[in-house]
Write a protein that holds these residues in place. Structure first.
Motif, PDB file in Angstrom:
ATOM      1  N   VAL A 109     -14.413   0.262   7.219  1.00  0.00           N
ATOM      2  CA  VAL A 109     -13.305   1.124   6.795  1.00  0.00           C
ATOM      3  C   VAL A 109     -13.161   1.111   5.279  1.00  0.00           C
ATOM      4  N   VAL A 110     -13.104  -0.096   4.724  1.00  0.00           N
ATOM      5  CA  VAL A 110     -12.864  -0.234   3.283  1.00  0.00           C
ATOM      6  C   VAL A 110     -13.999   0.399   2.480  1.00  0.00           C
ATOM      7  N   ASN A 111     -15.229   0.131   2.872  1.00  0.00           N
ATOM      8  CA  ASN A 111     -16.363   0.655   2.114  1.00  0.00           C
ATOM      9  C   ASN A 111     -16.462   2.175   2.212  1.00  0.00           C
ATOM     10  N   PHE A 112     -16.207   2.728   3.400  1.00  0.00           N
ATOM     11  CA  PHE A 112     -16.267   4.179   3.550  1.00  0.00           C
ATOM     12  C   PHE A 112     -15.245   4.852   2.648  1.00  0.00           C
ATOM     13  N   MET A 113     -14.071   4.250   2.566  1.00  0.00           N
ATOM     14  CA  MET A 113     -12.988   4.849   1.792  1.00  0.00           C
ATOM     15  C   MET A 113     -13.158   4.660   0.284  1.00  0.00           C
ATOM     16  N   LEU A 114     -13.610   3.488  -0.124  1.00  0.00           N
ATOM     17  CA  LEU A 114     -13.590   3.171  -1.548  1.00  0.00           C
ATOM     18  C   LEU A 114     -14.938   3.323  -2.243  1.00  0.00           C
ATOM     19  N   ASP A 115     -16.034   3.236  -1.515  1.00  0.00           N
ATOM     20  CA  ASP A 115     -17.324   3.494  -2.160  1.00  0.00           C
ATOM     21  C   ASP A 115     -17.391   4.933  -2.653  1.00  0.00           C
ATOM     22  N   ASP A 116     -16.707   5.820  -1.957  1.00  0.00           N
ATOM     23  CA  ASP A 116     -16.559   7.210  -2.394  1.00  0.00           C
ATOM     24  C   ASP A 116     -15.072   7.531  -2.335  1.00  0.00           C
ATOM     25  N   VAL A 125      -0.623  -0.522  15.080  1.00  0.00           N
ATOM     26  CA  VAL A 125      -0.149   0.645  14.323  1.00  0.00           C
ATOM     27  C   VAL A 125       0.268   0.225  12.917  1.00  0.00           C
ATOM     28  N   SER A 126       1.000  -0.878  12.827  1.00  0.00           N
ATOM     29  CA  SER A 126       1.456  -1.341  11.512  1.00  0.00           C
ATOM     30  C   SER A 126       0.279  -1.797  10.660  1.00  0.00           C
ATOM     31  N   MET A 127      -0.753  -2.346  11.286  1.00  0.00           N
ATOM     32  CA  MET A 127      -1.919  -2.793  10.532  1.00  0.00           C
ATOM     33  C   MET A 127      -2.694  -1.617   9.959  1.00  0.00           C
ATOM     34  N   VAL A 128      -2.831  -0.557  10.746  1.00  0.00           N
ATOM     35  CA  VAL A 128      -3.502   0.642  10.230  1.00  0.00           C
ATOM     36  C   VAL A 128      -2.749   1.182   9.017  1.00  0.00           C
ATOM     37  N   GLY A 129      -1.421   1.237   9.135  1.00  0.00           N
ATOM     38  CA  GLY A 129      -0.626   1.692   8.002  1.00  0.00           C
ATOM     39  C   GLY A 129      -0.753   0.766   6.803  1.00  0.00           C
ATOM     40  N   GLY A 130      -0.760  -0.537   7.056  1.00  0.00           N
ATOM     41  CA  GLY A 130      -0.871  -1.499   5.964  1.00  0.00           C
ATOM     42  C   GLY A 130      -2.210  -1.418   5.247  1.00  0.00           C
ATOM     43  N   VAL A 131      -3.287  -1.315   6.019  1.00  0.00           N
ATOM     44  CA  VAL A 131      -4.617  -1.197   5.406  1.00  0.00           C
ATOM     45  C   VAL A 131      -4.721   0.108   4.631  1.00  0.00           C
ATOM     46  N   ASN A 132      -4.187   1.195   5.198  1.00  0.00           N
ATOM     47  CA  ASN A 132      -4.198   2.472   4.486  1.00  0.00           C
ATOM     48  C   ASN A 132      -3.478   2.364   3.143  1.00  0.00           C
ATOM     49  N   ASN A 133      -2.373   1.645   3.128  1.00  0.00           N
ATOM     50  CA  ASN A 133      -1.629   1.493   1.874  1.00  0.00           C
ATOM     51  C   ASN A 133      -2.392   0.642   0.876  1.00  0.00           C
ATOM     52  N   MET A 134      -3.117  -0.372   1.350  1.00  0.00           N
ATOM     53  CA  MET A 134      -3.962  -1.142   0.436  1.00  0.00           C
ATOM     54  C   MET A 134      -5.040  -0.257  -0.176  1.00  0.00           C
ATOM     55  N   LEU A 135      -5.628   0.605   0.648  1.00  0.00           N
ATOM     56  CA  LEU A 135      -6.670   1.511   0.155  1.00  0.00           C
ATOM     57  C   LEU A 135      -6.094   2.519  -0.835  1.00  0.00           C
ATOM     58  N   LEU A 136      -4.916   3.042  -0.515  1.00  0.00           N
ATOM     59  CA  LEU A 136      -4.270   3.990  -1.416  1.00  0.00           C
ATOM     60  C   LEU A 136      -3.929   3.327  -2.745  1.00  0.00           C
ATOM     61  N   ASP A 137      -3.464   2.095  -2.676  1.00  0.00           N
ATOM     62  CA  ASP A 137      -3.158   1.335  -3.889  1.00  0.00           C
ATOM     63  C   ASP A 137      -4.410   1.168  -4.746  1.00  0.00           C
ATOM     64  N   ALA A 138      -5.550   0.934  -4.086  1.00  0.00           N
ATOM     65  CA  ALA A 138      -6.802   0.771  -4.828  1.00  0.00           C
ATOM     66  C   ALA A 138      -7.220   2.064  -5.503  1.00  0.00           C
ATOM     67  N   THR A 169     -10.869   0.356  -7.039  1.00  0.00           N
ATOM     68  CA  THR A 169     -11.708   0.674  -5.878  1.00  0.00           C
ATOM     69  C   THR A 169     -12.886  -0.275  -5.719  1.00  0.00           C
ATOM     70  N   GLY A 170     -13.180  -1.060  -6.760  1.00  0.00           N
ATOM     71  CA  GLY A 170     -14.264  -2.029  -6.634  1.00  0.00           C
ATOM     72  C   GLY A 170     -13.859  -3.294  -5.916  1.00  0.00           C
ATOM     73  N   ASN A 171     -12.598  -3.396  -5.508  1.00  0.00           N
ATOM     74  CA  ASN A 171     -12.061  -4.616  -4.899  1.00  0.00           C
ATOM     75  C   ASN A 171     -12.258  -4.624  -3.380  1.00  0.00           C
ATOM     76  N   THR A 172     -13.399  -4.137  -2.918  1.00  0.00           N
ATOM     77  CA  THR A 172     -13.597  -3.923  -1.489  1.00  0.00           C
ATOM     78  C   THR A 172     -13.622  -5.220  -0.682  1.00  0.00           C
ATOM     79  N   GLU A 173     -14.287  -6.241  -1.183  1.00  0.00           N
ATOM     80  CA  GLU A 173     -14.404  -7.491  -0.424  1.00  0.00           C
ATOM     81  C   GLU A 173     -13.046  -8.150  -0.238  1.00  0.00           C
ATOM     82  N   ARG A 174     -12.235  -8.165  -1.283  1.00  0.00           N
ATOM     83  CA  ARG A 174     -10.912  -8.789  -1.187  1.00  0.00           C
ATOM     84  C   ARG A 174     -10.040  -8.042  -0.187  1.00  0.00           C
TER      85      ARG A 174
END
Length: 247
Positions: free
Chosen positions: A120-127, A200-213, A219-224
């Motif tokens: 999820v993280v790599n798909f979103m943040l690598d591009d 549901v809350s986890m999906v929202g939380g991860v989405n917000n982390m990605l949006l914050d990045a 966006t290079g903070n994928t591993e963390r």
């Protein structure tokens, strides 16, 4: 529906004329139509993911695709329909990558969950265009797209719920079968509802982390980000496991 603009033929594409329907450069008309469709989808990813939906005029999309505006309306009725197609393509590709990561036979459960988070993280943040389209540009465009967005998030939450239950020592399929056979099982009902809401809350939380990045330029903070997402679901599994053994 948006009205088509003035038809100005680009050098890349000539309008259909008397030869329409003939094989041209070894390609059938249907193949050329599909190629133009795909070029517009690629242009949508670029323009929606950088300029944004509000600024993505049809003229700009066509210029990016190297096509005249008449060909836009050959494939799409409106910008919203193109955005819908782009969103469907991106979310479908993302789900495919997540499922493949989770099903890797060479990993144990926690490793596969971490791989799913990483997908999820790599798909979103690598591009970052992917994250912008999925998390920003799709929001609030229309009731139809809001329903589609909710359906997609629900599908990802269902995947997260399955992994959460497995980490809690509960087989998701067996739990659902048991619930169907014994709908009065209050403990199991509580466990499944808690797992669903947590997912549901986890999906929202991860989405917000990605949006914050994306918005914060990290966006290079994928591993963390993937590691923190794993910590969240592992911590949540402790609470689900406690509910499952409650009297």
């Amino acid at each position: 529906m948006e009205a088509p603009g003035i038809d100005i033929t680009s050098p890349q594409e000539m309008p259909a004329g008397p030869a329409a329907g003939r094989v041209y450069s070894g390609r059938q008309p249907s193949e050329r139509t599909m190629e133009r469709h795909d070029r517009l989808v690629d242009a949508g990813v670029e323009v929606f993911g950088t300029v944004g939906y509000a600024g993505a005029k049809i003229k700009i999309l066509c210029q990016r695709a190297g096509l005249s505006e008449r060909y836009f309306y050959e494939s799409f009725e409106s910008r919203e329909q193109l955005l819908t197609t782009v969103y469907d393509d991106l979310s479908g590709r993302l789900m495919h990558q997540v499922v493949n990561a989770l099903q890797s036979p060479s990993m144990n459960l926690q490793e596969s969950v971490r791989a799913g988070m990483g997908a999820v993280v790599n798909f979103m943040l690598d591009d970052p265009r992917h994250a912008r389209i999925i998390l920003v540009e799709i929001v609030g465009v229309s009731p139809e797209l809001e329903a589609k967005r909710h359906k997609s998030m629900t599908a990802f939450a269902a995947q997260s719920m399955n992994q959460l239950l497995l980490l809690s020592g509960i087989d998701p399929e067996q739990a659902q079968e048991q619930m169907a056979e014994n709908p009065d099982d209050a403990v199991l009902a509580t466990v499944l509802d808690a797992a669903r809401l947590t997912a549901v809350s986890m999906v929202g939380g991860v989405n917000n982390m990605l949006l914050d990045a994306v918005l914060g330029g990290t966006t290079g903070n994928t591993e963390r980000i993937a590691d923190i997402a794993l910590q969240l679901i592992c911590s949540a599994s402790i609470g689900i496991r406690a509910l499952a053994v409650a009297d």
